[in-house]
Design an enzyme around this catalytic site. Structure first.
Site, PDB file in Angstrom:
ATOM      1  N   TYR A 245       2.452   9.656 -11.498  1.00 17.13           N
ATOM      2  CA  TYR A 245       1.694   8.856 -10.520  1.00 17.13           C
ATOM      3  C   TYR A 245       0.836   7.837 -11.260  1.00 17.13           C
ATOM      4  CZ  TYR A 245      -1.686   7.909  -6.746  1.00 17.13           C
ATOM      5  OH  TYR A 245      -2.491   7.298  -5.810  1.00 17.13           O
TER       6      TYR A 245
ATOM      7  N   ASN B  16       0.807  -1.219   0.000  1.00 14.58           N
ATOM      8  CA  ASN B  16       0.000   0.000   0.000  1.00 14.58           C
ATOM      9  C   ASN B  16       0.846   1.277   0.000  1.00 14.58           C
ATOM     10  OD1 ASN B  16      -2.344   1.800   1.088  1.00 14.58           O
ATOM     11  ND2 ASN B  16      -0.804   1.848   2.727  1.00 14.58           N
TER      12      ASN B  16
ATOM     13  N   SER C  97      -4.946   2.378  -8.029  1.00 13.58           N
ATOM     14  CA  SER C  97      -5.737   3.615  -8.000  1.00 13.58           C
ATOM     15  C   SER C  97      -6.613   3.627  -9.237  1.00 13.58           C
ATOM     16  CB  SER C  97      -4.785   4.818  -8.041  1.00 13.58           C
ATOM     17  OG  SER C  97      -5.484   6.023  -8.274  1.00 13.58           O
TER      18      SER C  97
HETATM   19  N1  LIG Z   1      -6.142   8.756  -0.867  1.00 13.01           N
HETATM   20  C1  LIG Z   1      -6.533   8.517  -2.096  1.00 13.01           C
HETATM   21  O1  LIG Z   1      -7.406   9.190  -2.650  1.00 13.01           O
HETATM   22  C2  LIG Z   1      -5.925   7.361  -2.862  1.00 13.01           C
HETATM   23  C3  LIG Z   1      -6.540   6.961  -4.053  1.00 13.01           C
HETATM   24  C4  LIG Z   1      -6.000   5.915  -4.777  1.00 13.01           C
HETATM   25  C5  LIG Z   1      -4.864   5.256  -4.311  1.00 13.01           C
HETATM   26  N2  LIG Z   1      -4.281   5.673  -3.162  1.00 13.01           N
HETATM   27  C6  LIG Z   1      -3.077   4.956  -2.725  1.00 13.01           C
HETATM   28  O2  LIG Z   1      -3.245   4.520  -1.403  1.00 13.01           O
HETATM   29  C7  LIG Z   1      -1.956   4.338  -0.807  1.00 13.01           C
HETATM   30  C8  LIG Z   1      -1.991   4.924   0.592  1.00 13.01           C
HETATM   31  O3  LIG Z   1      -2.186   6.323   0.500  1.00 13.01           O
HETATM   32  P1  LIG Z   1      -3.083   7.163   1.527  1.00 13.01           P
HETATM   33  O4  LIG Z   1      -4.095   7.871   0.743  1.00 13.01           O
HETATM   34  O5  LIG Z   1      -3.479   6.314   2.664  1.00 13.01           O
HETATM   35  O6  LIG Z   1      -2.040   8.291   1.953  1.00 13.01           O
HETATM   36  P2  LIG Z   1      -1.117   8.489   3.238  1.00 13.01           P
HETATM   37  O7  LIG Z   1      -1.961   8.597   4.440  1.00 13.01           O
HETATM   38  O8  LIG Z   1      -0.214   9.608   2.867  1.00 13.01           O
HETATM   39  O9  LIG Z   1      -0.295   7.128   3.318  1.00 13.01           O
HETATM   40  C9  LIG Z   1       0.835   6.860   2.543  1.00 13.01           C
HETATM   41  C10 LIG Z   1       1.583   5.764   3.243  1.00 13.01           C
HETATM   42  O10 LIG Z   1       2.678   5.321   2.450  1.00 13.01           O
HETATM   43  C11 LIG Z   1       3.830   5.254   3.285  1.00 13.01           C
HETATM   44  N3  LIG Z   1       5.024   5.441   2.471  1.00 13.01           N
HETATM   45  C12 LIG Z   1       5.262   6.428   1.573  1.00 13.01           C
HETATM   46  N4  LIG Z   1       6.502   6.273   1.064  1.00 13.01           N
HETATM   47  C13 LIG Z   1       7.041   5.174   1.655  1.00 13.01           C
HETATM   48  C14 LIG Z   1       8.284   4.517   1.546  1.00 13.01           C
HETATM   49  N5  LIG Z   1       9.247   4.953   0.725  1.00 13.01           N
HETATM   50  N6  LIG Z   1       8.497   3.419   2.290  1.00 13.01           N
HETATM   51  C15 LIG Z   1       7.536   2.951   3.131  1.00 13.01           C
HETATM   52  N7  LIG Z   1       6.340   3.532   3.281  1.00 13.01           N
HETATM   53  C16 LIG Z   1       6.102   4.645   2.544  1.00 13.01           C
HETATM   54  C17 LIG Z   1       3.634   6.373   4.305  1.00 13.01           C
HETATM   55  O11 LIG Z   1       4.402   6.146   5.480  1.00 13.01           O
HETATM   56  P3  LIG Z   1       5.819   6.877   5.755  1.00 13.01           P
HETATM   57  O12 LIG Z   1       5.764   8.224   5.089  1.00 13.01           O
HETATM   58  O13 LIG Z   1       5.931   6.935   7.239  1.00 13.01           O
HETATM   59  O14 LIG Z   1       6.848   5.989   5.157  1.00 13.01           O
HETATM   60  C18 LIG Z   1       2.160   6.239   4.580  1.00 13.01           C
HETATM   61  O15 LIG Z   1       1.917   5.251   5.529  1.00 13.01           O
HETATM   62  C19 LIG Z   1      -0.955   4.966  -1.753  1.00 13.01           C
HETATM   63  O16 LIG Z   1      -0.317   3.970  -2.517  1.00 13.01           O
HETATM   64  C20 LIG Z   1      -1.833   5.817  -2.665  1.00 13.01           C
HETATM   65  O17 LIG Z   1      -1.256   6.013  -3.926  1.00 13.01           O
HETATM   66  C21 LIG Z   1      -4.781   6.702  -2.428  1.00 13.01           C
END
Ligand SMILES: NC(=O)c1ccc[n+]([C@@H]2O[C@H](COP(=O)([O-])OP(=O)(O)OC[C@H]3O[C@@H](n4cnc5c(N)ncnc54)[C@H](OP(=O)(O)O)[C@@H]3O)[C@@H](O)[C@H]2O)c1
Length: 253
Positions: free
Chosen positions: A156, A90, A143
């Site tokens: 992205y 994720n 996504s």
């Molecule tokens: N929110 C949306 O609308 C949406 C829609 C479609 C897909 N997504 C996908 O859902 C996933 C989670 O996103 P979210 O919306 O929950 O946002 P978020 O709250 O910003 O979570 C992102 C997570 O990824 C971790 N992360 C980022 N870079 C990392 C790295 N290099 N190594 C390990 N962990 C890492 C962050 O933890 P640390 O920074 O502490 O490492 C955090 O836990 C992502 O892949 C995103 O693309 C989100």
């Protein structure tokens, strides 16, 4: 009845947003949860929350784009639990929104290294462990931007299209070895990722909302529910699928 008692579930990015909600949901359903992410304080708070509820969880600090750290993660999972039943890949980042002519190679490196290389790297070691133990389930977080184009976020979108390619290919490679691989494709979900985007560009909030037929943002728990279902026996005939969870959003216009 708890569905995942005695099972071990890894959630990368389990300290925030969708990953946090999924880690909590796995723990509530009886799984032992491994959280892999970079920010320790946030991660330890999730571990604490799980333990307060009589669940079991550990945090293994990991940057998923760094091979040695990912190897360390899987060595530790093996040492602590000896197995890995479910993996939710994720962890991901979204770059500042810019049209392609203004985007940079630094953004390319960051987004592709975390969102695509990081998922491939984790899958490689997850599959090795699952082959050794006779099976497992992987869910990748793609996504709706992995299915349609997302103006202002081509890099992205490319990374998420890549995640779906990894998902489909691995699913077919390991069908006969009892490893299922699927992807979820969330539409806009209200998490720190979107809150940060709307903080910088408030006008984007209405633009995003206008493209969601249900006329609201999704919650992290609404993605967690689908991830757990994909890991459950109820989804035993599903592999190689990319499930859109987007309030009616099917393709980003
Ligand atoms: N929110 C949306 O609308 C949406 C829609 C479609 C897909 N997504 C996908 O859902 C996933 C989670 O996103 P979210 O919306 O929950 O946002 P978020 O709250 O910003 O979570 C992102 C997570 O990824 C971790 N992360 C980022 N870079 C990392 C790295 N290099 N190594 C390990 N962990 C890492 C962050 O933890 P640390 O920074 O502490 O490492 C955090 O836990 C992502 O892949 C995103 O693309 C989100």
């Amino acid at each position: 009845m708890k569905r995942f008692t005695e099972k071990v579930a890894l959630v990368t990015g389990g300290n925030s947003g969708i990953g946090r909600a999924t880690a909590l949901a796995f723990a509530r359903d009886g799984a032992k949860v491994v959280i892999a992410a970079r920010r320790e304080t946030l991660a330890l708070a999730v571990v604490e929350e799980i333990k307060k509820d009589d669940g079991e969880a550990v945090f293994i600090k990991t940057d998923v784009s760094q091979q040695l750290q990912v190897q360390n993660l899987f060595n530790k999972v093996k040492k602590i639990y000896g197995r890995l039943d479910f993996a939710f890949n994720n962890a991901g980042v979204m770059a500042p929104m810019r049209r392609m002519d203004k985007s940079t190679t630094d953004t390319w490196d960051e987004v592709i290294n975390i969102n695509l290389f990081g998922v491939w790297l984790c899958m490689k070691y997850e599959i090795q462990q699952m082959l050794n133990q006779g099976g497992g389930v992987i869910v990748n977080n793609a996504s709706t931007a992995g299915i349609g184009g997302l103006p202002g976020s081509a890099i992205y979108s490319a990374s998420k299209h890549g995640v779906i390619g990894l998902t489909k290919s691995a699913a077919v490679e390991y069908t006969t070895e009892n490893i299922r691989v699927n992807a979820v494709c969330p539409g806009p979900i209200m998490t720190p990722m979107l809150e940060e985007l709307f903080g910088v560009k408030p006008q984007m909030k209405d633009a995003f909302l206008s493209r969601i037929p249900m006329n609201r943002f999704g919650t992290p728990e609404e993605i967690a529910g689908v991830v757990l279902w994909l890991c459950s026996h109820e989804a035993s005939f599903m592999t190689g699928c990319s499930i859109v969870v987007g309030g009616g959003q099917t393709v980003i216009p």
